[in-house]
Every structure is written in C-alpha cells, then in structure tokens.
Design an enzyme around this catalytic site. Structure first.
Site, short mmCIF file in Angstrom:
data_model
loop_
_atom_site.label_atom_id
_atom_site.label_comp_id
_atom_site.label_asym_id
_atom_site.label_seq_id
_atom_site.Cartn_x
_atom_site.Cartn_y
_atom_site.Cartn_z
CE LYS A 112 4.18 -6.53 -2.04
NZ LYS A 112 3.38 -6.25 -0.82
CE1 TYR A 144 0.45 -6.10 -4.68
CE2 TYR A 144 1.72 -4.13 -4.23
CZ TYR A 144 1.00 -5.21 -3.79
OH TYR A 144 0.81 -5.38 -2.44
#
Length: 353
Positions: A112, A144
């Site tokens: 991602k 993230y």
C-alpha cells in the site's frame, strides 16, 4: 553484545514466523501482543500498545537490541488508521527507549506504500510496475507513511539503525488475523467441496490474467533477520516477495487441485468472497462439528474483505526485488508451495477438514 529481540505482534502471521526463526537461530527474545501465544523459547508479554503506562510497565525489564514491528490495527477511516497506528509505534519506541539498548528497528508495512491506503486503493496516479523502492510516496495520506515517520524520528533521536519491509500479500497461519488470504481461501475451498458450490475466483479480470507475486511469512521473517543483521542493509526500505511470479488463472487451478475440487470457469465478472461467504457461519459450524475442527467460529478464520481487496485490484501488481538481491538476500519461495504448506498445517491443526 548478545542479540536480544522484541517481536511486536508476535501472535500474528508475520510475528509468529519471526519468532519461530529467531528461536531456530538461538536468539533470546520476547513476544509482545495483547494475547501472546505460549510458544517454546518465547518470553510472552501482554500489553495494549495504546496504553503507554501499561506498555512501559510491561517492558520495564526488557532490553532489546533488535525490535521487530509486525502489527497494525485496522480502523474505520484512514485518518484513524494514521492516528492509531502511528501512536502504537510511538508508544513502543518510547517504552523501550529507557533501556538504551536498541540497535536496530525493523518495520513491516506493505505494498500500500505504492498502491495507496484502503480508501484510495489502486486509484489515481500510481507508479509503474514492477514497484521499486526508489519510487516515492504517493500524494495521499497513508498510515504506512505515518508509521515510517515515527521510526525515522526515533532513530534520529536515539541513534539506532532501521529497515522498512514491504511485502505483498502474506501467506501464513494466525487465527484471528485481519489479513489472511491463505486461510480464507482454504475455508472457502473446504466449504465448496462440502456443499458442491462452484469454486469461483472472486476477483477482477486483470488479476486473473496479469502477473502477480506474493510473500510467504517465512520468507519475510528471513528478510527481516537478514536486514537486521546486515550492515549494508541499514537505514533502507526493501520490497520482499517470494521471488516468483504467477497468474491467478494458474494458481486458482492449483489450489482447487490441492482440495480435490474443480475450479469454476471464470466469466470475467468479480464474485467477491464477502458476498459469497456472507451466510457461511452456520455451514462452517456444522462442518466443525462433523469433522471435529478446532475452530467453529468462521469469523476467527477468514478475512474475505481483505482477500477481495487483493484479488479485485484493477491493475497489475508485480514487485522488484533487485535491491535486496544486490545486497546479498537470495532466498526464494515458490508461491504455490507456500499456499500448500499453509493448507497442510491448517489440516494438521484441525482448522480445516
């Protein structure tokens, strides 16, 4: 100095694989989770990562040289994903700071990084495949990135090295895990065999026909250990996949063959598992009773929403591993064998019939 590790998320797919590898290599280590597993060689520590006081108390006597961050918590929005998951990383790093012992922190994120978060998954302007580490962050909020920033800031403050590991979909075993394709497909195939329902590919035509790759939990564990003990790998981000590529039109037939069923022809239309399996709780409960299975609650085994997200992507997803190869990480894992290994272990553990 003797290597002493703290595995955060030790009961998950990745954390349990890391724990097994460290035990095999003779490391001294503790496993931190809200409900840590009681495995041989692991010092279990139970704590809530969102409770700083309790976390600091739980880790007061732990002096890790290596920290493996393998957990995250899904929230209702990306804004909450960012807030909660960054806070968990910050709390752990703050809790171990007092020991002054940390030499390396390894953070597991994923693709991602390139594809965007759940709310913007595979949309907008995306980098070309195969994904390479030098491709920068997308211009979108992503938990993230927030996790990385917590590690980077603490590393600069406290003087430890770091590594970021970006796997594709991870195959492995962990009951109750939120992202568990292999177990989800195993339960789905078992239900199809039991009921006679067609074993239908749930995803997109692009995923059916295009090349893709995956990451075995054992392969990821070896990569984490390698980067944490290889000076040339310090302070870098790495992709980590098995090393092979495949098309789902081939893999789907391989999985069907393992379960002794036929793969249904793909008509080009997605058939999401979240819909296919929406009413399977009672079916599974009856199967669990019939076959003496260890877990009758299907909700603790499957994560159809995540499998649908992976297999429903409208773009090709292939990952480049050249950076790790050039630095000496040469391990390889055939992806079909990785699936079969999970299925075999699930059956041996009486989690599938």
């Amino acid at each position: 100095m003797t290597n002493q590790a703290l595995v955060v998320g030790s009961s998950g797919i990745v954390g349990s694989a890391v724990s097994r590898l460290l035990a095999k290599k003779g490391w001294s280590f503790a496993g931190l989770a809200r409900r840590p597993s009681q495995e041989s060689g692991v010092t279990p520590i139970s704590a809530d990562l969102l409770d700083p006081a309790a976390l600091s108390s739980a880790l007061a006597d732990v002096s890790p040289t290596h920290l493996f961050l393998t957990t995250w918590a899904r929230q209702a929005s990306e804004a909450e994903n960012i807030r909660v998951n960054a806070l968990m990383i910050r709390n752990v790093l703050e809790a171990v700071r007092a020991s002054g012992s940390v030499r390396h922190v390894a953070l597991v994120t994923g693709l991602k990084h390139y594809l965007g978060p759940f709310e913007a998954y595979g949309k907008g302007t995306l980098p070309q495949t195969p994904f390479r580490e030098e491709q920068g962050r997308l211009d979108v909020e992503n938990f993230y990135y927030a996790q990385e920033d917590e590690v980077f800031a603490a590393a600069e403050r406290d003087g430890f090295s770091w590594s970021v590991h970006r796997p594709h979909t991870v195959t492995g075993i962990a009951v109750g895990n939120a992202m568990n394709m292999a177990t989800t497909l195993a339960v789905y195939a078992s239900i199809c065999r039991q009921t006679g329902r067609p074993f239908r590919f749930p995803g997109s035509e692009v995923q059916w026909n295009s090349l893709t790759d995956m990451t075995d939990a054992g392969q990821l564990a070896r990569h984490l250990h390698w980067a944490s003990t290889t000076p040339a790998a310090a302070n870098q981000a790495f992709n980590i996949v098995n090393g092979d590529v495949f098309r789902w039109k081939w893999m789907w037939a391989r999985i069907a063959e393992w379960f002794g069923i036929d793969a249904a022809p793909f008509d080009g239309q997605p058939a999401p598992l979240e819909q296919q399996m929406a009413n399977d709780a009672e079916v599974w409960a009856k199967m669990a009773k019939q076959f003496g299975l260890a877990e009758a609650d299907i909700g603790k085994l499957i994560s159809p929403w995540h499998t649908d997200a992976d297999l429903g992507r409208p773009i090709e997803v292939v990952t480049d591993m050249s950076k790790s190869r050039k630095l000496g990480f040469l391990d390889y894992q055939a992806s079909d064998d990785a699936f079969f290994d999970v299925f075999t272990k699930l059956r041996a553990s009486k989690l599938i019939p």
